[in-house]
Design a protein around this motif. Sequence first.
Motif, PDB file in Angstrom:
ATOM      1  N   THR A  42      78.626  28.866  -2.794  1.00  0.00           N
ATOM      2  CA  THR A  42      77.662  29.959  -2.919  1.00  0.00           C
ATOM      3  C   THR A  42      78.361  31.299  -2.681  1.00  0.00           C
ATOM      4  O   THR A  42      79.225  31.425  -1.800  1.00  0.00           O
ATOM      5  N   LEU A  43      77.948  32.301  -3.470  1.00  0.00           N
ATOM      6  CA  LEU A  43      78.507  33.649  -3.378  1.00  0.00           C
ATOM      7  C   LEU A  43      77.361  34.642  -3.243  1.00  0.00           C
ATOM      8  O   LEU A  43      76.414  34.623  -4.044  1.00  0.00           O
ATOM      9  N   ALA A  44      77.449  35.499  -2.243  1.00  0.00           N
ATOM     10  CA  ALA A  44      76.456  36.558  -2.030  1.00  0.00           C
ATOM     11  C   ALA A  44      77.193  37.872  -1.813  1.00  0.00           C
ATOM     12  O   ALA A  44      78.250  37.901  -1.155  1.00  0.00           O
ATOM     13  N   VAL A  45      76.651  38.961  -2.386  1.00  0.00           N
ATOM     14  CA  VAL A  45      77.235  40.296  -2.226  1.00  0.00           C
ATOM     15  C   VAL A  45      76.113  41.228  -1.794  1.00  0.00           C
ATOM     16  O   VAL A  45      75.150  41.453  -2.553  1.00  0.00           O
ATOM     17  N   THR A  46      76.226  41.776  -0.578  1.00  0.00           N
ATOM     18  CA  THR A  46      75.163  42.629  -0.039  1.00  0.00           C
ATOM     19  C   THR A  46      75.778  43.850   0.645  1.00  0.00           C
ATOM     20  O   THR A  46      76.807  43.745   1.322  1.00  0.00           O
ATOM     21  N   PRO A  47      75.163  45.034   0.489  1.00  0.00           N
ATOM     22  CA  PRO A  47      75.597  46.219   1.252  1.00  0.00           C
ATOM     23  C   PRO A  47      75.194  46.082   2.714  1.00  0.00           C
ATOM     24  O   PRO A  47      74.133  45.541   3.023  1.00  0.00           O
ATOM     25  N   ARG A  48      76.073  46.597   3.612  1.00  0.00           N
ATOM     26  CA  ARG A  48      75.768  46.499   5.030  1.00  0.00           C
ATOM     27  C   ARG A  48      76.534  47.567   5.804  1.00  0.00           C
ATOM     28  O   ARG A  48      77.752  47.493   5.913  1.00  0.00           O
ATOM     29  N   ALA A  49      75.797  48.573   6.297  1.00  0.00           N
ATOM     30  CA  ALA A  49      76.360  49.598   7.212  1.00  0.00           C
ATOM     31  C   ALA A  49      77.637  50.223   6.674  1.00  0.00           C
ATOM     32  O   ALA A  49      78.669  50.238   7.340  1.00  0.00           O
ATOM     33  N   GLY A  50      77.590  50.748   5.461  1.00  0.00           N
ATOM     34  CA  GLY A  50      78.744  51.430   4.887  1.00  0.00           C
ATOM     35  C   GLY A  50      79.757  50.525   4.246  1.00  0.00           C
ATOM     36  O   GLY A  50      80.771  50.998   3.728  1.00  0.00           O
ATOM     37  N   ASP A  51      79.522  49.214   4.275  1.00  0.00           N
ATOM     38  CA  ASP A  51      80.430  48.257   3.646  1.00  0.00           C
ATOM     39  C   ASP A  51      79.670  47.457   2.585  1.00  0.00           C
ATOM     40  O   ASP A  51      78.432  47.441   2.546  1.00  0.00           O
ATOM     41  N   VAL A  52      80.441  46.813   1.737  1.00  0.00           N
ATOM     42  CA  VAL A  52      79.907  45.812   0.814  1.00  0.00           C
ATOM     43  C   VAL A  52      80.524  44.485   1.220  1.00  0.00           C
ATOM     44  O   VAL A  52      81.749  44.345   1.267  1.00  0.00           O
ATOM     45  N   VAL A  53      79.667  43.491   1.535  1.00  0.00           N
ATOM     46  CA  VAL A  53      80.135  42.216   2.092  1.00  0.00           C
ATOM     47  C   VAL A  53      80.061  41.140   1.008  1.00  0.00           C
ATOM     48  O   VAL A  53      78.990  40.892   0.450  1.00  0.00           O
ATOM     49  N   PHE A  54      81.216  40.535   0.715  1.00  0.00           N
ATOM     50  CA  PHE A  54      81.305  39.394  -0.192  1.00  0.00           C
ATOM     51  C   PHE A  54      81.332  38.134   0.679  1.00  0.00           C
ATOM     52  O   PHE A  54      82.314  37.892   1.402  1.00  0.00           O
ATOM     53  N   THR A  55      80.275  37.328   0.617  1.00  0.00           N
ATOM     54  CA  THR A  55      80.168  36.139   1.463  1.00  0.00           C
ATOM     55  C   THR A  55      80.298  34.884   0.609  1.00  0.00           C
ATOM     56  O   THR A  55      79.557  34.706  -0.370  1.00  0.00           O
ATOM     57  N   VAL A  56      81.243  34.029   0.962  1.00  0.00           N
ATOM     58  CA  VAL A  56      81.487  32.765   0.257  1.00  0.00           C
ATOM     59  C   VAL A  56      81.258  31.627   1.248  1.00  0.00           C
ATOM     60  O   VAL A  56      81.884  31.601   2.325  1.00  0.00           O
ATOM     61  N   CYS A  57      80.377  30.677   0.886  1.00  0.00           N
ATOM     62  CA  CYS A  57      80.065  29.537   1.756  1.00  0.00           C
ATOM     63  C   CYS A  57      80.438  28.233   1.050  1.00  0.00           C
ATOM     64  O   CYS A  57      80.207  28.077  -0.163  1.00  0.00           O
ATOM     65  N   ASP A  58      81.047  27.328   1.804  1.00  0.00           N
ATOM     66  CA  ASP A  58      81.411  26.025   1.240  1.00  0.00           C
ATOM     67  C   ASP A  58      81.109  24.924   2.247  1.00  0.00           C
ATOM     68  O   ASP A  58      80.798  25.198   3.411  1.00  0.00           O
TER      69      ASP A  58
END
Length: 439
Positions: free
Chosen positions: A354-370
């Motif tokens: 799974t891949l999620a991309v969300t803005p968070r407090a001045g950053d953009v977070v790319f989250t990869v779960c396996d």
Amino acid sequence: MSLRRRLLITLGASLCLLWLLASAWLLFDLNRSVRDTLDQRLVASAHMVAGLLSQVPRQTWQHTIGPQLSSPPGAGVACQIRSMRGDVLLRTRGDLGSVLNRAPPGFSERTSAGKRWRLYTEFDNGLMITVADRLDERRHLQWGIVLAAALPFVLALLGSLVAAWWSISRGLAPLDRLRAELARRDPDTLSPIVLDRTPAELRPAIATLNGLLARIARALAREQRFTSDAAHELRTPLTAIKTHVQLAARTDGERSRQALRDAEAGIARLQRTLEQLLLLARIEGDGALGSQECTIVSEVVAAALADLSHSERVRSCRIDRSAVIAAPLALAAAALRNLLENACRHSPADEPITLAVTPRAGDVVFTVCDRGDWPAGADPQTLIPRFARHAGAHARGGSGLGLAIVAAVAERFGGRLVLQARAGGGLQSALYLPAAASG
């Protein structure tokens, strides 16, 4: 031309020019003052003679027979008294009759026997009084005064030049110390330069030089690390490839073909490792990597999936495709691809990523779960250093550089990589990259 010589010539020429101009002005003013003073002396002498004659009865002049001489011909001053009829009553120089007799009232100049005379004539109590002095004696007096006044000027000029030379030599001494310090250094010495009593003007140059030495030290350290890493990481696959090739040469049939397939797989792993090493060296370098570039998240995701061999396993959720990151497309896509590739390599083939991309407090977070083989209770941060592996990494073709590259990209652009073990096994990898400033 050296800096010391250039400064000495510039300051010396400036001082000489200023002192010469001041001397010329003082000489002109001195000559004018001496001339006026000597003219005033002539006027005062005429007034003094007139004052003395005013105390003598007028009948006395009626009994005077011819001019009376009172000074030798060589004297540099002369005086003559005449009556209004033109009779010479008194004369100090008998050889100057032609000069003194033709003198008009006031100041005038006449020549006698090759000598130039300055005369002053005035009328007083029926008498014509003429006084004179020789101009060559005036000039002699003037030059004596000029020489007496010029000596302090010459000494002051020489003293100024010596002071300028001493000041310049003392002022440039830190440069000499810096040159000596650099000359004493070995080529391998890259420690900062420290000089005592460094002037404020030289500190920025030394700071810049120390910065250059620090960058060179980092570059050399990176090269040494790259060489060591390459030698360490490439030795095993090269040995394996050599073994497979030798086995293929000694056998035939299916065993030979299998050995060649194993050698080809080893070559592919070797190529991948070299690419990862070169990318890591490029990221950690000081060269420009487009740090001012901005990239849309949708482009990063598309580029990462396009290079991924098992992109069909990736499931996207909560992707803000309009977000913009402050990092170039190539490096951001390479970092995300490494995260996805690492998850695919260590997860079962039937398990989605799974891949999620969300803005968070001045950053953009790319989250990869396996749901990979990482145990739930272990700390996954130990996987980030280069060549860090856990059990089964070699069997899955891992080089131990993927997460190190991701961490290097994040650090280069002001982000970070956070790994967390998931309940039930597997990893959650979060890549933080700074969001681009709006406007």
